[in-house]
Design a protein around this motif. Structure first.
Motif, PDB file in Angstrom:
ATOM      1  N   GLU A   1      -5.648  11.808  -3.442  1.00  0.00           N
ATOM      2  CA  GLU A   1      -6.552  10.764  -3.678  1.00  0.00           C
ATOM      3  C   GLU A   1      -7.194   9.638  -2.550  1.00  0.00           C
ATOM      4  OE1 GLU A   1      -2.643   8.568  -6.290  1.00  0.00           O
ATOM      5  OE2 GLU A   1      -2.202   9.175  -4.756  1.00  0.00           O
ATOM      6  N   SER A   2      -7.945   8.818  -2.587  1.00  0.00           N
ATOM      7  CA  SER A   2      -8.580   8.097  -1.322  1.00  0.00           C
ATOM      8  C   SER A   2      -7.449   6.965  -1.121  1.00  0.00           C
ATOM      9  CB  SER A   2      -9.719   7.230  -1.909  1.00  0.00           C
ATOM     10  OG  SER A   2      -9.237   6.023  -2.946  1.00  0.00           O
ATOM     11  N   VAL A   3      -7.738   6.990   0.740  1.00  0.00           N
ATOM     12  CA  VAL A   3      -7.335   6.179   0.996  1.00  0.00           C
ATOM     13  C   VAL A   3      -7.899   4.773   1.467  1.00  0.00           C
ATOM     14  CG1 VAL A   3      -6.130   6.297   3.832  1.00  0.00           C
ATOM     15  CG2 VAL A   3      -5.975   8.207   2.157  1.00  0.00           C
ATOM     16  N   CYS A   4      -7.261   4.143   1.158  1.00  0.00           N
ATOM     17  CA  CYS A   4      -7.964   2.588   1.956  1.00  0.00           C
ATOM     18  C   CYS A   4      -7.810   3.149   3.473  1.00  0.00           C
ATOM     19  CB  CYS A   4      -6.812   1.420   1.758  1.00  0.00           C
ATOM     20  SG  CYS A   4      -7.621  -0.382   2.287  1.00  0.00           S
ATOM     21  N   PRO A   5      -8.854   2.253   4.256  1.00  0.00           N
ATOM     22  CA  PRO A   5      -9.092   2.017   4.956  1.00  0.00           C
ATOM     23  C   PRO A   5      -8.690   1.098   5.905  1.00  0.00           C
ATOM     24  CG  PRO A   5     -11.496   1.875   4.133  1.00  0.00           C
ATOM     25  CD  PRO A   5     -10.504   2.122   3.134  1.00  0.00           C
ATOM     26  N   VAL A   6      -8.273  -0.075   5.291  1.00  0.00           N
ATOM     27  CA  VAL A   6      -7.980  -0.537   6.051  1.00  0.00           C
ATOM     28  C   VAL A   6      -5.921  -0.795   6.087  1.00  0.00           C
ATOM     29  CG1 VAL A   6      -6.613  -2.953   6.615  1.00  0.00           C
ATOM     30  CG2 VAL A   6      -9.617  -2.397   5.908  1.00  0.00           C
ATOM     31  N   HIS A   7      -5.370  -0.393   4.999  1.00  0.00           N
ATOM     32  CA  HIS A   7      -4.141   0.011   4.797  1.00  0.00           C
ATOM     33  C   HIS A   7      -3.612   1.148   4.962  1.00  0.00           C
ATOM     34  CE1 HIS A   7      -4.795  -3.953   2.722  1.00  0.00           C
ATOM     35  NE2 HIS A   7      -4.980  -4.403   3.428  1.00  0.00           N
ATOM     36  N   ARG A   8      -4.675   2.236   5.298  1.00  0.00           N
ATOM     37  CA  ARG A   8      -3.985   3.436   5.103  1.00  0.00           C
ATOM     38  C   ARG A   8      -3.189   3.794   3.996  1.00  0.00           C
ATOM     39  NH1 ARG A   8      -8.137   4.738   7.646  1.00  0.00           N
ATOM     40  NH2 ARG A   8      -7.309   6.241   8.647  1.00  0.00           N
ATOM     41  N   GLY A   9      -3.442   3.578   3.229  1.00  0.00           N
ATOM     42  CA  GLY A   9      -2.044   4.398   2.329  1.00  0.00           C
ATOM     43  C   GLY A   9      -3.073   4.177   0.469  1.00  0.00           C
TER      44      GLY A   9
ATOM     45  N   SER B   1       0.958  -1.139  -0.017  1.00  0.00           N
ATOM     46  CA  SER B   1       0.015   0.383   0.022  1.00  0.00           C
ATOM     47  C   SER B   1       0.975   1.140   0.213  1.00  0.00           C
ATOM     48  CB  SER B   1      -0.931  -0.276   0.896  1.00  0.00           C
ATOM     49  OG  SER B   1      -1.312   0.926   1.292  1.00  0.00           O
ATOM     50  N   ARG B   2       0.685   2.339  -1.420  1.00  0.00           N
ATOM     51  CA  ARG B   2       1.238   3.512  -0.980  1.00  0.00           C
ATOM     52  C   ARG B   2       1.020   4.587   0.037  1.00  0.00           C
ATOM     53  NH1 ARG B   2       0.559   7.325  -4.537  1.00  0.00           N
ATOM     54  NH2 ARG B   2      -0.707   6.003  -5.934  1.00  0.00           N
ATOM     55  N   PRO B   3       2.111   4.897   0.672  1.00  0.00           N
ATOM     56  CA  PRO B   3       1.585   5.576   1.926  1.00  0.00           C
ATOM     57  C   PRO B   3       1.329   7.189   0.766  1.00  0.00           C
ATOM     58  CG  PRO B   3       4.245   5.253   2.444  1.00  0.00           C
ATOM     59  CD  PRO B   3       3.452   4.451   1.245  1.00  0.00           C
ATOM     60  N   LEU B   4       0.371   8.202   1.401  1.00  0.00           N
ATOM     61  CA  LEU B   4       0.524   9.590   0.714  1.00  0.00           C
ATOM     62  C   LEU B   4       0.868  10.252   0.742  1.00  0.00           C
ATOM     63  CD1 LEU B   4      -3.211   9.878   2.914  1.00  0.00           C
ATOM     64  CD2 LEU B   4      -3.073   9.042   0.120  1.00  0.00           C
ATOM     65  N   PRO B   5       0.675  10.566  -0.036  1.00  0.00           N
ATOM     66  CA  PRO B   5       2.204  11.900  -0.602  1.00  0.00           C
ATOM     67  C   PRO B   5       2.072  13.149   0.537  1.00  0.00           C
ATOM     68  CG  PRO B   5       0.528  11.953  -2.759  1.00  0.00           C
ATOM     69  CD  PRO B   5       0.428  11.178  -1.033  1.00  0.00           C
ATOM     70  N   LYS B   6       3.076  13.741   1.066  1.00  0.00           N
ATOM     71  CA  LYS B   6       2.641  15.458   1.527  1.00  0.00           C
ATOM     72  C   LYS B   6       1.709  16.128   0.949  1.00  0.00           C
ATOM     73  CE  LYS B   6       7.132  14.830   4.707  1.00  0.00           C
ATOM     74  NZ  LYS B   6       7.677  15.410   4.601  1.00  0.00           N
TER      75      LYS B   6
ATOM     76  N   ILE C   1      -5.782  -2.562  -7.335  1.00  0.00           N
ATOM     77  CA  ILE C   1      -5.498  -4.538  -7.061  1.00  0.00           C
ATOM     78  C   ILE C   1      -3.722  -4.452  -7.847  1.00  0.00           C
ATOM     79  CG2 ILE C   1      -6.492  -6.244  -8.759  1.00  0.00           C
ATOM     80  CD1 ILE C   1      -8.803  -4.867  -8.833  1.00  0.00           C
ATOM     81  N   GLU C   2      -3.733  -3.975  -8.782  1.00  0.00           N
ATOM     82  CA  GLU C   2      -2.599  -4.165 -10.067  1.00  0.00           C
ATOM     83  C   GLU C   2      -1.147  -4.139  -7.673  1.00  0.00           C
ATOM     84  OE1 GLU C   2      -4.588  -1.806 -10.727  1.00  0.00           O
ATOM     85  OE2 GLU C   2      -5.986  -3.682 -12.318  1.00  0.00           O
ATOM     86  N   SER C   3      -1.324  -2.843  -7.944  1.00  0.00           N
ATOM     87  CA  SER C   3      -0.156  -2.903  -7.227  1.00  0.00           C
ATOM     88  C   SER C   3      -0.378  -3.351  -5.458  1.00  0.00           C
ATOM     89  CB  SER C   3      -0.095  -1.511  -6.977  1.00  0.00           C
ATOM     90  OG  SER C   3      -1.233  -0.522  -6.341  1.00  0.00           O
ATOM     91  N   SER C   4      -1.138  -3.313  -4.543  1.00  0.00           N
ATOM     92  CA  SER C   4      -1.182  -3.842  -4.026  1.00  0.00           C
ATOM     93  C   SER C   4      -1.819  -4.783  -3.057  1.00  0.00           C
ATOM     94  CB  SER C   4      -1.562  -2.552  -2.623  1.00  0.00           C
ATOM     95  OG  SER C   4      -3.188  -2.677  -3.106  1.00  0.00           O
ATOM     96  N   PHE C   5      -3.251  -5.651  -4.077  1.00  0.00           N
ATOM     97  CA  PHE C   5      -3.940  -6.639  -4.500  1.00  0.00           C
ATOM     98  C   PHE C   5      -4.822  -6.362  -2.883  1.00  0.00           C
ATOM     99  CE2 PHE C   5       1.027  -8.287  -4.704  1.00  0.00           C
ATOM    100  CZ  PHE C   5       0.640  -7.385  -5.657  1.00  0.00           C
ATOM    101  N   CYS C   6      -5.021  -5.252  -2.886  1.00  0.00           N
ATOM    102  CA  CYS C   6      -5.767  -4.683  -2.048  1.00  0.00           C
ATOM    103  C   CYS C   6      -7.635  -5.367  -2.399  1.00  0.00           C
ATOM    104  CB  CYS C   6      -6.156  -3.684  -1.992  1.00  0.00           C
ATOM    105  SG  CYS C   6      -7.555  -2.903  -0.604  1.00  0.00           S
ATOM    106  N   LEU C   7      -7.928  -6.311  -0.713  1.00  0.00           N
ATOM    107  CA  LEU C   7      -9.136  -7.294  -1.371  1.00  0.00           C
ATOM    108  C   LEU C   7     -10.385  -5.705  -1.125  1.00  0.00           C
ATOM    109  CD1 LEU C   7      -9.133  -9.357   1.521  1.00  0.00           C
ATOM    110  CD2 LEU C   7      -8.652 -10.159  -0.824  1.00  0.00           C
ATOM    111  N   LEU C   8     -10.506  -4.785  -0.755  1.00  0.00           N
ATOM    112  CA  LEU C   8     -11.640  -3.876  -0.555  1.00  0.00           C
ATOM    113  C   LEU C   8     -11.546  -3.420  -2.145  1.00  0.00           C
ATOM    114  CD1 LEU C   8     -10.253  -4.311   2.527  1.00  0.00           C
ATOM    115  CD2 LEU C   8     -11.407  -2.155   2.645  1.00  0.00           C
ATOM    116  N   GLU C   9     -10.119  -3.055  -2.940  1.00  0.00           N
ATOM    117  CA  GLU C   9     -10.360  -1.975  -3.864  1.00  0.00           C
ATOM    118  C   GLU C   9     -10.792  -3.306  -5.144  1.00  0.00           C
ATOM    119  OE1 GLU C   9      -9.266   0.416  -5.565  1.00  0.00           O
ATOM    120  OE2 GLU C   9      -9.754   1.305  -2.974  1.00  0.00           O
ATOM    121  N   ALA C  10     -10.626  -4.342  -5.076  1.00  0.00           N
ATOM    122  CA  ALA C  10     -10.839  -6.072  -5.175  1.00  0.00           C
ATOM    123  C   ALA C  10     -12.230  -5.983  -5.426  1.00  0.00           C
ATOM    124  CB  ALA C  10     -10.465  -6.925  -5.204  1.00  0.00           C
ATOM    125  N   GLY C  11     -13.679  -5.611  -4.378  1.00  0.00           N
ATOM    126  CA  GLY C  11     -14.866  -5.809  -4.334  1.00  0.00           C
ATOM    127  C   GLY C  11     -14.529  -6.972  -3.568  1.00  0.00           C
TER     128      GLY C  11
END
Length: 1010
Positions: free
Chosen positions: A867-875, A850-855, A879-889
């Motif tokens: 950019e929207s922040v992932c509520p779980v990974h806080r970054g 999960s990519r950190p938010l830029p300053k 789908i392609e970069s962090s394989f996030c289950l939330l992003e993948a639905g």
């Protein structure tokens, strides 16, 4: 009996006569054994004579035979013994029938001889001659017995003579009576009932009668002439030509017009021609039944003269009766001869009337039927079987049946009529009434060997009979079965019956026929195209034992046909199981392993073994389970043949082991095969290009890797093997082989080097191409079978290894994760399991990727859209970069999978979801799970039968319930399952459940559960 006086001058002396008498008596027992009739009577006489011997020998020893008082006795005894011996010799040489006709007089002569000998014994002065006391007592007793001895013909002989007397008195007995009488005579005399034998015996009988007439024995000759006249009516006593000549000689002398009855033929009371005329005391003749009725009504006067009648005096008028019968015969002959032209009429009504009249004549007397045949009606009646009128055809069949009943002559005559049998067979396919008549006619015809030979050769006959044998018409069905029984004498007929699905006689001959016949029957079974119903019924009726007997014979041909027949029958699984239970496997396996057997035979046996193995995979669980190979030795013997045999045998054996792995004993078979290095043996076979061997080797390999020993699998699989399986997947057109090769990759334990080999061989895009396309993609891969998809999802799991970032990235880049999510919703049980497992692996890497938010830029008005922040990974997640289950639905589909009844499917789905609450993500992840309604589903899993899954749920709930919000919201619903686990769970689950109950303030933290 009157005896000629024989003086002592006939012998040199009485002593010589006595010695000769002893010799004659000693010969009597031997002579008596050769008689053809009256055996018991002659044996009794022989016994009497033997009992005289002690007396004669004592007389010889005392040398008192020259005494004048004994001279006449010795002469009489000598004469009677000579007569007895001559009678025995006659009864040993003369014609058997002639002797039977004289059995009463023979019995009378034996009785006379016995009495005469008895009287002669009374003349012996026993006391004067000082004969020993024992002999005296014996002679006195013997004399009394012989004097009162009665000799009669045997019961069966008497019965035959009574039938002959009855037939002579009746005068109008028919051919069947004579036929039956002749058969009775043959049976009584031990003569064959074959027509030629009876004819020969009858001719000898007539010659014997001619000899009797030459002896001028007139009384005997007259009686025997009457017997000949009676027996000449039998079929066997006259040739067809003799009958024909006799008939037409008489027929030509009769004229062409019937004669009116003479007045004397008509009964004065009934005014009808008499049948049984009797003469009364008044001298007038009446019908017996009419005059008896007249007298019974109280009339004692003659109906014509009115003079007094002696009602006790009623004599048959045989002369008048014979005249009436001759008149009837004459008119009947003329009538029969004149009817043929009417049967050829084009008027249906006239033909029918004529047929009815002809039927009536045939039913009246047997001789009428003979005349109809001699007048050549058979061809006309056969022609009428082709008439359009059903009534005409039916009447013709009835008449034909009457004509051929009990007549070999008529049966053989009808056989000579062109297409006669074909016409009758054609009627088998018509209406029920006609069909019934036709089959009864054919049944009667089949009693003649020549006709029976022909019937089976008529096209369609046996097929029609088989069809009739199972019809609802009981009588027709019985006749059809009996006719089939009669036709079963011919091997070819039995084969035809089998081809018409009637196997009764084939099974009989396979079981008890000659060796050659058994081979023909087995060959028939081997070459037939049998339905499943046929195969099942054959086994039910015992075909297996007969075929196994052939298989066990020390004969190459027997083994070959038995194996081929078993191969044909074993294609039905139920039969396969029966073969295993019936002991077919050991001899088959022995033959298969015996290298002296021909290659074709061994290939056929290997195919049977394969079919039997398939049958074990289809067993009903409610039945007693059977295994094809019971011992490790048998498994080893069969397995070793894979490397020692040609492709044909190899293919069948590999298929057999694959089928056995699917049977109830499959797990044990897999273990034994693995222990016997089957996996290592299959690897090179999977690398072959043989289109028959390789697919089956791949399937068995796949089967053995399912739940197999990981060490063995990893030792057997090389980089080359991986490349081979991928090549098969890319190139084969066999979908089952594709699925199996994919299954092998899926079953290989997850190891980094395996993933590396797969990536290096280009396996990722190959495997991915077999997954269903996303809903809005036009890919052509959406029609793959469930098994192929399941194995493809399992195989692609190799690329989700969290320790191999490269493989995860490549898998994500080709769009794998969305496809996996889709499969959670629409896949099979196994597909969902593999998909959830793969997603869990991907999710394990999400936090680090999960990519950190830029300053935030000081000039926020010029900054890009945040950019929207992932509520779980806080970054920032994709789908392609962090394989996030939330992003993948994937969260909601994974929650839905928790509702699956199979714990093995729920467990990886739970694992994927729990990856969201690991470490510091507990609070944010719990919120996501709560929003997705995952927590209630997790609580339900506390009731799962899987302890492993229960512990996993307990561990996660223990962490979630540390948060007051979720403890309050879900604690109540979790309470009962948790309490239940504290009572029935294992030690680990009890402890975890107690901890959660402590969080819920339902247990003290110092409770012994901890």
């Amino acid at each position: 009996m009157v005896l000629d006086v024989i003086t002592s001058s006939a012998f040199q002396n009485a002593g010589e006569a006595l010695s000769q008498l002893v010799e004659f008596i000693l010969e009597i027992p031997i002579t008596s054994k050769n008689v053809l009739i009256g055996k018991e009577s002659f044996a009794e006489l022989s016994n009497y004579l033997e009992r005289i011997l002690p007396l004669l020998r004592e007389l010889e020893s005392k040398k008192i035979s020259d005494a004048e008082s004994l001279e006449n006795v010795i002469i009489i005894l000598n004469q009677e013994v000579r007569v007895a011996k001559q009678l025995m010799e006659d009864c040993s040489k003369k014609n058997k029938v002639y002797l039977l006709m004289n059995c009463r007089s023979i019995a009378k002569r034996i009785e006379d001889i016995t009495r005469e000998i008895s009287r002669a014994l009374t003349l012996v002065p026993l006391k004067e001659l000082q004969i020993s006391l024992g002999v005296v007592e014996n002679i006195n007793q013997l004399q009394e017995v012989m004097q009162t001895a009665k000799f009669k013909a045997a019961v069966v002989e008497e019965e035959i003579l009574e039938k002959i007397e009855c037939g002579i008195q009746e005068r109008n007995v028919d051919r069947s009576y004579a036929n039956n009488l002749l058969v009775s005579i043959a049976q009584a005399l031990g003569i064959s009932t074959e027509q030629s034998v009876l004819k020969k015996e009858f001719e000898e009988f007539k010659r014997e009668i001619e000899t009797a007439q030459m002896r001028k024995d007139q009384a005997e000759a007259i009686q025997l002439d009457q017997i000949i006249a009676l027996l000449e009516r039998a079929d066997a006593t006259s040739t067809p030509n003799e009958k024909e000549v006799k008939y037409f000689t008489k027929r030509k002398s009769l004229g062409s017009q019937p004669l009116e009855p003479l007045q004397s033929f008509i009964c004065p009371i009934t005014r009808e021609v008499m049948v049984d005329p009797v003469e009364t005391s008044s001298g007038h003749t009446f019908e017996r039944s009419a005059i008896e009725k007249w007298c019974a009504e109280g009339n004692n006067l003659c109906p014509l003269t009115m003079i007094h009648l002696d009602t006790s005096v009623v004599r048959p008028n045989k002369t008048l009766r014979q005249s009436i019968e001759e008149w009837k015969d004459r008119n009947t002959m003329i009538t029969i001869g004149s009817m043929k032209s009417k049967l050829l009429s084009e008027e249906e009504e006239e033909v029918l009337n004529c047929l009815k009249q002809l039927q009536e004549l045939c039913e009246q007397r047997d001789i009428n039927r003979e005349w109809v045949i001699l007048e050549d009606y058979l061809p006309i009646l056969v022609t009428l079987l082709g008439a359009k009128s059903r009534d005409i055809r039916n009447h013709s069949l009835i008449i034909l049946y009457i004509l051929v009943k009990d007549s070999d002559y008529a049966k053989e005559k009808i056989l000579k009529v062109e297409n006669a049998i074909e016409f009758i067979v054609r009627s088998l396919g018509r209406r029920p009434a006609e069909r019934k008549l036709a089959v009864s006619l054919l049944l009667e015809l089949s009693k003649n060997e020549l006709v029976r030979d022909y019937i089976g050769k008529v096209q369609g006959c046996i097929l029609l009979l088989v069809t009739m044998s199972s019809s609802d018409e009981s009588q027709a069905a019985r006749d059809a079965k009996e006719l089939l029984e009669n036709l079963s004498f011919s091997t070819q007929n039995v084969v035809q019956m089998a081809n018409a699905n009637y196997f009764k006689h084939l099974l009989q001959q396979l079981s008890s026929g000659t060796e050659n016949v058994k081979l023909v029957m087995a060959k028939t079974l081997a070459e037939m195209e049998l339905t499943d119903h046929n195969k099942l019924s054959l086994f039910k009726d015992g075909v297996l034992n007969s075929l196994l007997q052939l298989l066990l014979r020390d004969c190459k041909q027997s083994k070959e046909v038995a194996v081929k027949a078993l191969q044909n029958l074993a294609t039905l699984p139920k039969n396969g199981l029966q073969m295993i239970r019936g002991g077919a496997v050991p001899p088959l396996l022995d033959l298969l392993c015996h290298h002296s057997s021909s290659l074709m035979l061994r290939e056929q046996i290997a195919n049977i073994i394969m079919l039997l193995a398939i049958s074990t995979a289809s067993q009903d669980l409610s039945e007693t389970q059977v295994s094809l190979l019971e011992s490790d030795e048998d498994i080893y013997r069969l397995l070793s043949l894979i490397s020692l045999s040609g492709p044909g045998i190899q293919q069948s054996i590999i298929q057999a082991f694959h089928a056995m792995c699917q049977s109830p004993s499959g797990p044990a078979i897999k273990v034994k095969l693995t222990r016997l290095s089957a996996v290592q043996m299959l690897v090179p076979l999977c690398e072959l290009d043989n289109p028959n061997i390789r697919p089956n080797a791949v399937k068995l390999f796949c089967c053995l890797t399912e739940g197999g020993d990981e060490i063995t699998i990893l030792e057997s699989v090389s980089q080359k093997s991986i490349e081979t399986f991928l090549k098969i997947i890319r190139t084969t057109d066999d979908k089952e082989e594709t699925a199996s090769a994919m299954g092998i990759i899926a079953n290989i334990p997850r190891r980094p080097h395996i993933t590396t080999w797969l990536l290096g061989a280009g396996g990722l895009p190959v495997i991915f191409s077999f997954l269903p396309a996303r809903k809005h993609n036009d890919s052509h891969n959406g029609s793959h079978s469930n098994r192929l998809i399941e194995n493809a999802v399992g195989a692609i799991c190799h690329f989700s290894d969290p320790t191999n970032q490269l493989s995860q990235n490549k898998a994500a880049e080709i769009g794998l994760i969305p496809v996996l999510v889709q499969l959670l919703e629409a896949g099979s049980r196994l597909t969902k399991k593999y998909a959830a497992q793969t997603l869990a692996n991907f999710s394990a890497s999400s936090l680090n990727l999960s990519r950190p938010l830029p300053k935030q830029h000081r000039f926020w008005c010029f900054a890009p859209q945040p950019e929207s922040v992932c509520p779980v990974h806080r970054g920032v997640c994709t789908i392609e970069s962090s394989f996030c289950l939330l992003e993948a639905g994937a969260v909601e589909p994974l929650v839905n999978v928790l509702g699956e009844p199979d714990p093995e499917v729920c467990e990886p789905a739970l694992g994927a979801l729990l990856s969201l609450i690991e470490g510091e993500r507990l609070q944010s992840g719990s919120k996501v799970l709560a929003e997705a309604k995952a927590i209630p589903s997790m609580i339900k899993l506390l009731n799962s039968p899987s302890p492993k899954l229960q512990e996993k749920v307990l561990t996660s709930l223990e962490r979630i319930f540390r948060q007051v919000e979720y403890k309050q919201k879900y604690g109540a619903s979790a309470q009962m399952p948790l309490v239940d686990l504290t009572q029935r769970g294992n030690s680990s689950s009890k402890s975890l459940a107690a901890k959660i109950l402590a969080h819920l303030n339902l247990l003290h933290e110092q409770s012994s559960y901890f």
